[in-house]
Scaffold this motif. Structure first.
Motif, mmCIF file in Angstrom:
data_model
loop_
_atom_site.group_PDB
_atom_site.id
_atom_site.type_symbol
_atom_site.label_atom_id
_atom_site.label_comp_id
_atom_site.label_asym_id
_atom_site.label_seq_id
_atom_site.Cartn_x
_atom_site.Cartn_y
_atom_site.Cartn_z
ATOM 1 N N UNK A 109 0.907 -1.391 -0.156
ATOM 2 C CA UNK A 109 0.070 0.160 0.078
ATOM 3 C C UNK A 109 0.765 1.420 -0.062
ATOM 4 N N UNK A 110 1.998 1.211 0.360
ATOM 5 C CA UNK A 110 3.133 2.324 0.528
ATOM 6 C C UNK A 110 4.030 2.393 -0.655
ATOM 7 N N UNK A 111 4.041 1.207 -1.640
ATOM 8 C CA UNK A 111 4.936 1.354 -2.561
ATOM 9 C C UNK A 111 4.430 2.227 -3.599
ATOM 10 N N UNK A 112 4.978 3.177 -4.206
ATOM 11 C CA UNK A 112 4.724 3.997 -5.127
ATOM 12 C C UNK A 112 4.044 3.261 -6.367
ATOM 13 N N UNK A 113 2.860 3.385 -6.948
ATOM 14 C CA UNK A 113 2.375 2.820 -8.066
ATOM 15 C C UNK A 113 1.400 1.848 -8.141
ATOM 16 N N UNK A 114 0.843 1.313 -7.052
ATOM 17 C CA UNK A 114 -0.467 0.650 -7.369
ATOM 18 C C UNK A 114 -1.409 1.129 -7.810
ATOM 19 N N UNK A 115 -1.760 2.588 -7.678
ATOM 20 C CA UNK A 115 -2.765 3.492 -7.969
ATOM 21 C C UNK A 115 -2.692 3.623 -9.804
ATOM 22 N N UNK A 116 -1.411 3.391 -10.260
ATOM 23 C CA UNK A 116 -1.177 3.616 -11.773
ATOM 24 C C UNK A 116 -1.795 2.443 -12.703
ATOM 25 N N UNK A 117 -2.203 2.654 -13.742
ATOM 26 C CA UNK A 117 -3.020 1.646 -14.328
ATOM 27 C C UNK A 117 -2.077 0.540 -14.816
ATOM 28 N N UNK A 118 -1.032 0.739 -15.260
ATOM 29 C CA UNK A 118 0.085 -0.326 -15.490
ATOM 30 C C UNK A 118 1.477 -0.033 -15.069
ATOM 31 N N UNK A 119 1.491 -0.516 -13.714
ATOM 32 C CA UNK A 119 2.618 -0.100 -12.975
ATOM 33 C C UNK A 119 3.755 -1.053 -13.446
#
Length: 251
Positions: A39-49
């Motif tokens: 949850x605190x790794x930058x990127x899960x909210x990005x469509x295609x991390x």
């Protein structure tokens, strides 16, 4: 990041206010032992991390990039140890519980990682931070980890985890009676009142109340239980079911 003077001043003021002006038991919002928390790794909210920002690749990286991940965890631990000391200076003994980690180790059907990998990558760090808490404070350590985590419970206990949350009774192997009988003297169970995937959103109010009373009765026997829903209550849960769950405690 290291706590700033402004952060510490806020913690001191807000903890003193609630300690002196209310009868509440206070929980410290720390989370500094959340190694590997996606949850605190930058990127899960990005469509295609991509790379380690992809959730699947992040977990795989604990094996394929173990040295890199170990260095990250080591840095986190040193920072967390420093912040623990600062946190205690700010809140003293006004809190009873400190939230240490929100890292999920379980999926619906089993662990995300093997117990061996937990022992290698996580347990030494959890033990170090929990040990400091127990040696220097009267706080109890709170760990949030979703899913089927039964494979880790002996390890968690040895690492100094006091409170287990959210107790996902709908996951494989997380049957309330078994958890209480095997680990009731090791953990405080915080949550686990009603199956959040079937009964709470889709059951009738009487079914919710029946399950809540049964699970609460099991977990609370001889103490060691804080009643709560398994996790965040979703928008599709009927209001009458929420009331049925809480009324099962009150009446």
């Amino acid at each position: 990041a290291r706590y700033s003077e402004e952060d510490l001043r806020y913690l001191e003021e807000i903890s003193r206010h609630y300690f002196e002006e209310t009868d509440y038991s206070l929980v410290g919002n720390f989370w500094g032992a959340g190694f590997g928390d996606i949850a605190v790794v930058p990127g899960p909210h990005v469509l295609r991390p991509e790379g380690v920002r992809d959730p699947e690749e992040w977990y795989v990286s604990m094996i394929t990039r173990s040295g890199y991940i170990r260095d990250i965890f080591g840095y986190q631990c040193e920072l967390g140890m420093e912040n623990l000391s600062l946190y205690r200076e700010a809140v003293s003994d006004r809190i009873d519980v400190i939230t240490m980690s929100g890292t999920d180790f379980g999926s619906q059907s089993g662990p995300f990682i093997s117990p061996d990998l937990y022992r290698e990558m996580f347990k030494p760090l959890h033990s170090r931070m929990n040990g400091w808490v127990h040696e220097n404070t009267g706080w109890k350590t709170f760990y949030h980890t979703c899913g089927s985590v039964v494979a880790f419970l002996d390890e968690f206990a040895e690492a100094g985890v006091d409170i287990l949350n959210p107790v996902q009774v709908s996951a494989a192997g997380m049957e309330p009676g078994m958890l209480k009988s095997k680990w009731g003297d090791k953990f405080v169970f915080w949550g686990g009142a009603v199956d959040p995937q079937k009964t709470l959103p889709f059951g009738r109010p009487d079914e919710v109340a029946q399950e809540a009373k049964r699970n609460i009765g099991i977990f609370s026997e001889k103490g060691g239980y804080v009643m709560a829903n398994v996790h965040n209550i979703q928008t599709n849960v009927p209001t009458e079911n929420i009331l049925a769950m809480y009324n099962a405690v009150l009446y």
